[in-house]
Design a protein around this motif. Structure first.
Motif, short mmCIF file in Angstrom:
data_model
loop_
_atom_site.label_atom_id
_atom_site.label_comp_id
_atom_site.label_asym_id
_atom_site.label_seq_id
_atom_site.Cartn_x
_atom_site.Cartn_y
_atom_site.Cartn_z
N UNK A 115 -16.18 -63.15 0.59
CA UNK A 115 -15.93 -61.75 0.05
C UNK A 115 -16.63 -60.71 1.07
N UNK A 116 -17.74 -61.22 1.98
CA UNK A 116 -18.29 -60.52 2.96
C UNK A 116 -17.49 -60.34 4.14
N UNK A 117 -16.55 -61.34 4.33
CA UNK A 117 -15.65 -61.20 5.54
C UNK A 117 -14.29 -60.61 5.06
N UNK A 118 -14.40 -59.97 3.77
CA UNK A 118 -13.12 -59.19 3.23
C UNK A 118 -11.99 -60.41 3.09
N UNK A 119 -12.14 -61.45 3.07
CA UNK A 119 -11.03 -62.48 2.78
C UNK A 119 -10.79 -62.71 1.51
#
Length: 241
Positions: A158-162
């Protein structure tokens, strides 16, 4: 007949008393007893180890590191000492030493999955998310039902926007543990970020229904309301006469 305590040395009695205080989260009192134990008996890895743990709980990481390093000098093959040192070095911002300690702890005890999680977290903090993902994935392959690794992996994705990948991991968590309600929130946020409002609303509702006492209940509810379509404006057929 002498009591068991009277048969122990003063250093051992101080250390035992410190352990009891530590277990009750009385860290200040525990530190005093551990220090008394160390003053009486210098070659005292158990007391140094306990002292380091108590200082760590108090967030006095420099002192914790000093005590744990002393313990390590005496017993250099204790995986727990290296793990605790890794956590303290990480908290102190000394990432290279933290990584080395975690690696040594894993080498001494490859079965401790929590240490491997800490190792991955260190790589996250060092802005090496790909390495952290590799570690989480390796843990998952080794222990397919170890929920914590999935949770950490999903959060990092989620932090990596995946978000699509994160959503899949959250769904896997629900297969392992249907009661892990945070997965519903995670899935809802992922769909929200992907612009799939209908799916996001469904999972937000599931989360709110399962956890009405959640600390973030109001903020999630407000987000759900903001995604609901506006009600059509009713026409006013009254005429001014």
């Amino acid at each position: 007949m002498k009591s068991q305590d009277s048969l122990k040395s003063p250093a051992e009695n101080f250390s035992l008393r410190a352990d009891e205080l530590f277990s009750k989260n009385k860290n200040n009192e525990a530190v005093k007893c551990y220090l008394n134990s160390v003053l009486i008996k210098r070659v005292n890895p158990k007391a140094y180890k306990g002292l380091g743990a108590a200082y760590k709980n108090m967030k006095r990481y420099d002192k914790a590191i000093y005590a744990l390093e002393k313990a390590k000098e005496i017993t250099p093959f204790d995986a727990d000492i290296y793990r605790e040192l890794g956590i303290c070095y990480l908290a102190n911002g000394d990432f290279s030493k933290a990584v080395k300690c975690f690696m040594q702890s894993i080498k001494l005890n490859p079965d401790n999955l929590d240490t491997q999680i800490q190792f991955a977290v260190a790589h996250e903090i060092m802005d090496e998310p790909e390495m952290a993902l590799m570690i989480y994935q390796k843990i998952i392959e080794t222990a397919p039902k170890y929920q914590k690794a999935y949770v950490q992996k999903a959060s990092l994705l989620m932090q990596m926007e995946m978000y699509e990948d994160a959503c899949k991991v959250f769904k896997t968590i629900l297969k392992i543990n249907p009661d892990y309600y945070r997965s519903y929130l995670g899935i809802g946020i992922c769909f929200d970020k992907l612009g799939e409002s209908a799916k996001a609303k469904r999972y937000y509702r599931k989360y709110l229904n399962l956890k009405p006492e959640a600390y973030n209940f109001i903020s999630v509810k407000n987000r759900l309301i903001s995604l609901l379509p506006d009600e059509p404006v009713k026409k006013n057929f009254l005429k001014i006469v």
